[in-house]
Enzyme design. Structure first.
Site, PDB file in Angstrom:
ATOM      1  N   ASP A 192       0.762  -1.062   0.090  1.00  0.00           N
ATOM      2  CA  ASP A 192       0.068   0.005  -0.076  1.00  0.00           C
ATOM      3  C   ASP A 192       0.913   1.258  -0.123  1.00  0.00           C
ATOM      4  O   ASP A 192       1.967   1.272   0.456  1.00  0.00           O
ATOM      5  CB  ASP A 192      -0.940   0.111   1.227  1.00  0.00           C
ATOM      6  CG  ASP A 192      -1.952  -1.144   1.375  1.00  0.00           C
ATOM      7  OD1 ASP A 192      -2.235  -1.486   0.076  1.00  0.00           O
ATOM      8  OD2 ASP A 192      -2.395  -1.563   2.261  1.00  0.00           O
ATOM      9  N   ARG A 193       0.291   2.349  -0.417  1.00  0.00           N
ATOM     10  CA  ARG A 193       1.153   3.602  -0.486  1.00  0.00           C
ATOM     11  C   ARG A 193       1.722   3.920   0.719  1.00  0.00           C
ATOM     12  O   ARG A 193       2.897   4.504   0.859  1.00  0.00           O
ATOM     13  CB  ARG A 193       0.223   4.715  -1.146  1.00  0.00           C
ATOM     14  CG  ARG A 193       0.905   6.032  -1.337  1.00  0.00           C
ATOM     15  CD  ARG A 193      -0.119   7.017  -2.076  1.00  0.00           C
ATOM     16  NE  ARG A 193       0.718   8.421  -2.082  1.00  0.00           N
ATOM     17  CZ  ARG A 193      -0.030   9.261  -2.575  1.00  0.00           C
ATOM     18  NH1 ARG A 193      -1.244   9.474  -3.016  1.00  0.00           N
ATOM     19  NH2 ARG A 193       0.436  10.614  -2.760  1.00  0.00           N
TER      20      ARG A 193
END
Length: 369
Positions: A192-193
């Site tokens: 995930d970012r």
């Protein structure tokens, strides 16, 4: 009333007829050349010339790195920007040949095969912002391992693994920009970012296939460190709940525990307890989207700083501690290296922000004693 020439034919009709006649001399050669380049494989809308870049017939020799790859996937990589429908159409029409023979999209290529790729027109890409030297240097400094087969990068929080959804670029685009001579760079898996930590990047297609198969067979062990709300109980060593992806009314994608979802398993082990928080080690046995985040929430201990799954009151309390990021870090990877099979373990240190939050919690815990 139309004007007639000395032949008795209307001037407009004669003009149309002369325009259809082949030109003489240099003009004829140019006309034949233009006709030759307008081959059936050229992607263009009726009545107007396409915008894009075209090239003639290519003959590509398959090397060991592409051995076993499906023809359609090979063409998609070779003809980036060309719609899938066009690629499947030129294969169906026989304009794509392998060793001079007609083939199907699912044909498996072998080392030494000669692939004929017809001329096509690629869509012009809109100008995109390129990663600057500063972000390139940050990512290069985050490389913890590299050989001829792969890279392992300690991805910073806040950087996506790839561009899209309003982002001009991500980790993989930065690596490609910093290494313009690299023939192949592809993500093996994703983070995930807002999650920091170790990400694998393949430098060869054979390495990509090997590592992804190792992931499918669950032979690569991933260990994450997460700071969660509350006191994690020692007896809670695993969460085995199915996860279902869904879309909210605003288009945002989320995940929830649902019997209709995919089987998912995460093991947990508490490392340190602070006042109101616990640092846990989480090992995802399966690889579902947001798996650790949702399994932690399901256990009653959401990950600190998680603005998707933590309630507003708990999130505000964490902000008061000084936390601004999602406290999830891909800490370690254990795997066999492609090509050699050597067993290795990689570890990534916390970034400054993650470490700062833990330090503040330690000070607070010490003051409460």
């Amino acid at each position: 009333m139309s004007r007639k020439t000395a032949t008795g034919k209307p001037a407009k009709a004669r003009a149309r007829k002369s325009a259809s006649r082949p030109a003489r001399g240099g003009d004829a050669r140019q006309a034949r050349a233009e006709k030759k380049t307008a081959q059936p494989g050229t992607w263009q809308a009726a009545g107007k010339a396409p915008k894009g870049v075209s090239q003639g017939v290519q003959w590509v020799t398959i090397d060991e790195d592409n051995h076993g790859q499906r023809l359609d996937n090979f063409l998609l990589a070779q003809l980036r920007g060309v719609p899938k429908s066009i690629i499947y159409r030129v294969v169906r029409k026989g304009e794509v040949r392998v060793n001079k023979g007609r083939v199907k999209p699912d044909t498996r290529l072998a080392t030494g095969d000669q692939v004929r790729i017809p001329p096509v027109v690629r869509k012009e890409k809109a100008p995109q912002a390129s990663p600057g030297s500063r972000v390139q240097s940050v990512i290069e400094a985050a490389v913890v391992f590299e050989n001829e087969q792969m890279l392992v990068v300690n991805k910073p929080s806040g950087i996506a693994v790839h561009g899209g959804s309003g982002l001009s670029f991500g980790l993989i685009e930065v690596l490609r920009s910093a290494r313009p001579d690299a023939r192949f760079l592809e993500l093996v898996h994703r983070l995930d970012r807002d999650t920091s930590g170790l990400v694998m990047v393949a430098k060869k297609r054979s390495a990509l296939r090997f590592l992804q198969e190792e992931l499918r067979q669950r032979r690569i062990r991933k260990q994450y460190h997460a700071l969660v709300a509350g006191d994690w109980p020692d007896k809670l060593g695993r969460v085995n709940e199915p996860l279902l992806r869904y879309e909210m009314s605003n288009g945002e994608r989320r995940v929830r525990v649902d019997e209709a979802g995919k089987p998912s398993l995460t093991t947990f082990h508490c490392l340190v307890r602070y006042n109101g928080y616990s640092l846990v080690e989480a090992s995802p046995i399966t690889g579902r989207t947001h798996q650790i985040r949702v399994h932690s929430l399901c256990a009653g201990h959401p990950i600190a700083g998680d603005d998707k799954y933590m309630d507003a009151v708990s999130l505000k309390a964490f902000r008061c501690v000084g936390g601004q990021r999602l406290m999830l870090h891909a800490r370690a990877l254990e795997l066999a290296l492609p090509a050699t099979g050597e067993a290795v373990r990689f570890e990534a240190p916390y970034d400054d922000e993650f470490s700062s939050v833990l330090s503040k919690l330690e000070v607070r815990a010490a003051g409460a004693v």
